[in-house]
Design an enzyme around this catalytic site. Structure first.
Site, mmCIF file in Angstrom:
data_model
loop_
_atom_site.group_PDB
_atom_site.id
_atom_site.type_symbol
_atom_site.label_atom_id
_atom_site.label_comp_id
_atom_site.label_asym_id
_atom_site.label_seq_id
_atom_site.Cartn_x
_atom_site.Cartn_y
_atom_site.Cartn_z
ATOM 1 N N CYS A 2 0.836 -1.203 0.000
ATOM 2 C CA CYS A 2 0.000 0.000 0.000
ATOM 3 C C CYS A 2 0.871 1.254 0.000
ATOM 4 C CB CYS A 2 -0.879 0.024 1.228
ATOM 5 S SG CYS A 2 -1.833 -1.479 1.432
ATOM 6 N N ARG A 27 2.263 1.216 -5.825
ATOM 7 C CA ARG A 27 2.356 0.376 -4.634
ATOM 8 C C ARG A 27 1.114 -0.483 -4.411
ATOM 9 N NH1 ARG A 27 6.560 1.976 -1.448
ATOM 10 N NH2 ARG A 27 5.656 0.930 0.346
ATOM 11 N N TRP A 75 -3.157 -2.319 -1.627
ATOM 12 C CA TRP A 75 -2.953 -3.636 -2.224
ATOM 13 C C TRP A 75 -3.481 -4.600 -1.178
ATOM 14 C CZ3 TRP A 75 0.193 -8.096 -1.417
ATOM 15 C CH2 TRP A 75 0.296 -8.943 -2.516
ATOM 16 N N ASN A 101 -0.151 0.752 6.012
ATOM 17 C CA ASN A 101 0.486 -0.154 5.064
ATOM 18 C C ASN A 101 1.154 -1.232 5.898
ATOM 19 O OD1 ASN A 101 2.002 -1.396 3.059
ATOM 20 N ND2 ASN A 101 3.614 0.148 3.095
ATOM 21 N N GLY A 102 0.867 -2.497 5.625
ATOM 22 C CA GLY A 102 1.487 -3.577 6.393
ATOM 23 C C GLY A 102 0.449 -4.570 6.851
ATOM 24 N N GLU A 482 13.806 -14.261 -16.823
ATOM 25 C CA GLU A 482 13.361 -12.871 -16.677
ATOM 26 C C GLU A 482 12.526 -12.439 -17.892
ATOM 27 O OE1 GLU A 482 12.914 -10.727 -14.568
ATOM 28 O OE2 GLU A 482 12.943 -8.772 -15.541
ATOM 29 N N LYS A 486 8.708 -11.126 -17.570
ATOM 30 C CA LYS A 486 8.231 -9.839 -18.110
ATOM 31 C C LYS A 486 6.982 -10.055 -18.950
ATOM 32 C CE LYS A 486 9.592 -7.408 -16.150
ATOM 33 N NZ LYS A 486 10.465 -7.773 -15.103
ATOM 34 N N GLU A 489 3.999 -10.879 -16.640
ATOM 35 C CA GLU A 489 3.569 -9.736 -15.833
ATOM 36 C C GLU A 489 2.843 -8.697 -16.681
ATOM 37 O OE1 GLU A 489 6.667 -8.701 -12.333
ATOM 38 O OE2 GLU A 489 7.494 -8.543 -14.326
ATOM 39 N N HIS A 505 13.766 -32.657 -22.119
ATOM 40 C CA HIS A 505 13.380 -33.563 -21.037
ATOM 41 C C HIS A 505 11.942 -33.329 -20.586
ATOM 42 C CE1 HIS A 505 17.440 -35.007 -20.879
ATOM 43 N NE2 HIS A 505 17.910 -33.780 -20.698
ATOM 44 N N LYS A 604 4.226 -3.187 -6.773
ATOM 45 C CA LYS A 604 5.661 -3.041 -7.023
ATOM 46 C C LYS A 604 6.497 -3.532 -5.861
ATOM 47 C CE LYS A 604 9.143 -0.438 -9.161
ATOM 48 N NZ LYS A 604 9.437 -1.606 -10.018
HETATM 49 C C1 G6P Z 1 7.196 -7.659 -6.722
HETATM 50 C C2 G6P Z 1 7.194 -6.999 -8.080
HETATM 51 C C3 G6P Z 1 8.286 -7.595 -8.953
HETATM 52 C C4 G6P Z 1 9.627 -7.491 -8.252
HETATM 53 C C5 G6P Z 1 9.589 -8.167 -6.899
HETATM 54 C C6 G6P Z 1 10.837 -7.905 -6.077
HETATM 55 O O1 G6P Z 1 6.732 -8.968 -6.819
HETATM 56 O O2 G6P Z 1 5.939 -7.136 -8.699
HETATM 57 O O3 G6P Z 1 8.347 -6.872 -10.169
HETATM 58 O O4 G6P Z 1 10.611 -8.067 -9.042
HETATM 59 O O5 G6P Z 1 8.497 -7.659 -6.131
HETATM 60 O O6 G6P Z 1 10.908 -6.538 -5.767
HETATM 61 P P1 G6P Z 1 12.193 -5.826 -5.214
HETATM 62 O O7 G6P Z 1 11.760 -4.447 -4.857
HETATM 63 O O8 G6P Z 1 12.627 -6.623 -4.008
HETATM 64 O O9 G6P Z 1 13.227 -5.856 -6.279
#
Ligand code: G6P
Length: 609
Positions: A2, A27, A75, A101-102, A482, A486, A489, A505, A604
């Site tokens: 949040c 956030r 969130w 937040n938390g 990665e 991407k 996501e 395999h 995020k």
């Molecule tokens: C969340 C985000 C990801 C990110 C991950 C780690 O799940 O959606 O995009 O890679 O957190 O975040 P950080 O701030 O620890 O790199």
């Protein structure tokens, strides 16, 4: 997670809060709400499920005049994302409003007690107990009531509280979740992150765990949970609001992809000299400890985890230390051997990911040397670190991480070279050649961005695709993972990243003419093996897209599309090979009409385990 923002001062709070929320929406965007002490002497609260635009549309410019105020973008953790569960929450009297937040871990037992004491709850959230708990303890001193109430809760929180009796005060408190105080000219702010208040002030105080901040227009007074006053330094923010704006790009994601050449340059700034020597002054104080290290874990989540895999590979190969990547959420609960000869490198853009924080704490308790690689100054991870290497990448706003990935890899490369130098495991000549190769990366990243038109055409063809497989070997493997992350996501297309050799395999069974394969086939020691794997796929009529090194004349026999990237040493290739895959994910998402900057269900920074 949040986002919270608060304002106290002479101006109307609502416009400042709504603008602050806009900058914090990364956030979380399950709901948004605000509370303002109106000029009529009421605590006005409005909150709406869904994105911030639902709230602003609903208010339609008619939020009441008045101050102070607090606001929240959510969130969801406890309680569905509906209007009732949106913050702010009020106490029974309606005189107090609170944002959080938390997670309050012991909220159920507190709620039960408060309910039997006659408090009325209006939401399913853990947060609401805080509003009632403070109400219960309140005897005219808001700061004291907050301190008293927080003494009873377990969990993580950044909160903002306002009260009708206190028109010149907002109270904030922090435990394991970020919170900053902004000091303006005759006004004060609370915020989860700098962009929310940067328009108004560059002077911020980063609160520490257990701090309770009494913010008034005159400044801030901070006490600890024991009630004793503490002094915290004022940090001057060096970047400006333009860095947190889209700057003409349609999405933050695209802007941040295009910022990568600059961001890599910033990550390298002052750290690699003209001869290619890497200097990380941040590690000087722990050099003796680093010399004694016998094994290394590089820990992170999501994108940071894949950067960590690259880092672990390089540390093992250059510094000769057993090193492996660790998933944050797994390492805490099935920990590998950790002692005072273990180096743990925590990698995190935000520096506040709970799943990374937890194993770092465990490692710290077991005596490990902790180095943190993060983008956010003063973030939670940095506080228990022996050393911190900042990414220096500037703010990353889009939820899907792009420039943080490449700068994390670059910083980990420098740490690996530093370790190799300390341990004498590499000739000076070779070490410097890698240092110089790092300095070429900003220019090469700029070069690879020129693939954008080709990638866009490819993405249009892919708009209807259902599944995509990504493969790579050695350093190409984390790039494949990665790249797949991407795509998932951003575009919601199902994608898997696999070690190319593993394809035969099992996963090869999934491939057919409708299921493309993306192969990381840049120049490397395993190039020929990757080509063989690609040939196997080609023989099964699955379309292949290859990321290959410029000048490669073999790969296009098997690949329908080749994205040619500049030649780098294999060790630097992840930084360059990921860029076309970021563009691909972005363009597929745009072609499918997805919400690029704020993908569904994501946030995020995730501050819960
Ligand atoms: C969340 C985000 C990801 C990110 C991950 C780690 O799940 O959606 O995009 O890679 O957190 O975040 P950080 O701030 O620890 O790199």
């Amino acid at each position: 997670m949040c986002g919270i923002v608060g304002y106290v001062g002479p101006r109307d709070a609502a416009p400042i809060l709504l603008e602050g929320l806009r900058r914090l929406e990364y956030r979380g965007y399950d709901s948004a709400g605000l509370a303002v002490l109106t000029d009529d002497g009421e605590v006005f609260v409005e909150k709406k499920a869904g994105k911030l635009s639902n709230l602003t549309d609903h208010l339609n410019g008619s939020a009441p005049a008045g101050h102070p105020g607090i606001a929240h973008t959510r969130w969801a953790t406890h309680g569905r994302p509906n209007d009732a569960n949106a913050h702010p929450h009020r106490d029974c009297s309606g005189r107090l409003a609170l944002i959080h937040n938390g997670i309050i871990e012991n909220y159920a037992e507190i709620k039960e007690r408060l309910l039997s004491a006659g408090h009325r709850f209006t939401s399913e959230t853990d947060t609401e107990v805080l509003a009632h708990l403070i109400e219960e303890r309140y005897q005219g001193d808001l700061v004291e009531a907050v301190r008293d109430a927080l003494g009873e809760v377990r969990g993580a929180y950044a909160i903002g509280v306002m009260h009708l009796d206190h028109p010149n005060r907002i109270v904030g408190a922090r435990m394991n979740v970020p919170l900053i105080v902004g000091l303006g000219n005759g006004e004060g702010f609370l915020a989860s992150d700098v962009p929310a208040i940067l328009e108004h002030t560059k002077n911020v105080v980063i609160l520490q765990e257990g701090d309770i901040a009494d913010v008034t227009p005159e400044g801030v007074t901070i006490i600890g949970m024991d009630g004793v006053k503490v002094e915290r330094p004022v940090t001057k923010i060096r970047w400006n609001i333009a860095a947190a704006e889209k700057g003409g790009f349609p999405h933050f994601t695209l802007k941040e992809i295009y910022e990568q050449p600059h961001a890599i340059g910033e990550a390298l700034r002052g750290r690699v000299d003209d001869a290619g020597n890497v200097k990380l002054p941040e590690l000087e104080a722990i050099e003796e400890k680093l010399r004694r290290v016998e094994r290394v874990y590089v820990v992170g989540c999501g994108t940071a985890r894949y950067a960590g895999e690259v880092g672990a590979h390089l540390i093992q190969s250059w510094a000769g230390l057993p090193a492996n990547g660790q998933i944050g959420s797994e390492m805490r609960y099935s920990p590998p051997p950790i002692d005072d000869r273990t180096l743990v490198i925590s990698v995190s853009q935000s520096g506040e990911t709970a799943d990374t924080l937890a194993p770092q704490k465990l490692a710290s308790e077991r005596g490990a040397v902790i180095v943190v690689v993060t983008n956010v100054v003063g973030s939670a991870l940095t506080r228990e670190a022996d050393a911190v290497c900042y990414l220096q990448a500037g703010p990353e706003v889009a939820v899907a991480s792009t420039k943080a990935f490449v700068t994390q890899v670059v910083v980990l490369e420098m740490i690996a070279l530093h370790l190799a130098q300390l341990r004498g495991t590499m000739s000076d000549r070779r070490r410097r050649s890698f240092g110089l190769a790092l300095r070429d990366l900003p220019g090469q990243a700029a070069e690879v961005l020129k693939l954008a038109p080709q990638v866009k055409k490819l993405a249009r063809r892919w708009a209807g695709v259902r599944d995509v497989m990504f493969v790579g070997r050695a350093l190409g493997f984390p790039v494949a993972m990665e790249g797949a992350l991407k795509l998932k996501e951003l575009s919601y297309v199902h994608a898997e990243g696999y070690a190319a050799g593993e394809l035969k395999h099992g996963p090869i069974a999934l491939l057919d003419p409708q299921t493309p394969l993306v192969a990381i086939a840049t120049k490397s020691a395993t190039y020929e093996k990757v080509v063989s794997n690609v040939a196997e796929v080609h023989a099964r009529e699955a379309p292949v897209v290859a990321v290959a090194t410029v000048g490669d004349e073999v790969i296009d026999r098997y690949a329908q599309d080749v994205l040619y990237v500049p030649e780098t040493p294999e060790e630097m290739s992840p930084v360059i090979a990921i860029v076309p895959l970021q563009l691909l994910a972005y363009e597929v998402a745009v072609a499918r009409g997805a919400d690029v900057d704020q993908p569904r269900n994501l946030a995020k920074s995730v501050t819960v385990e």
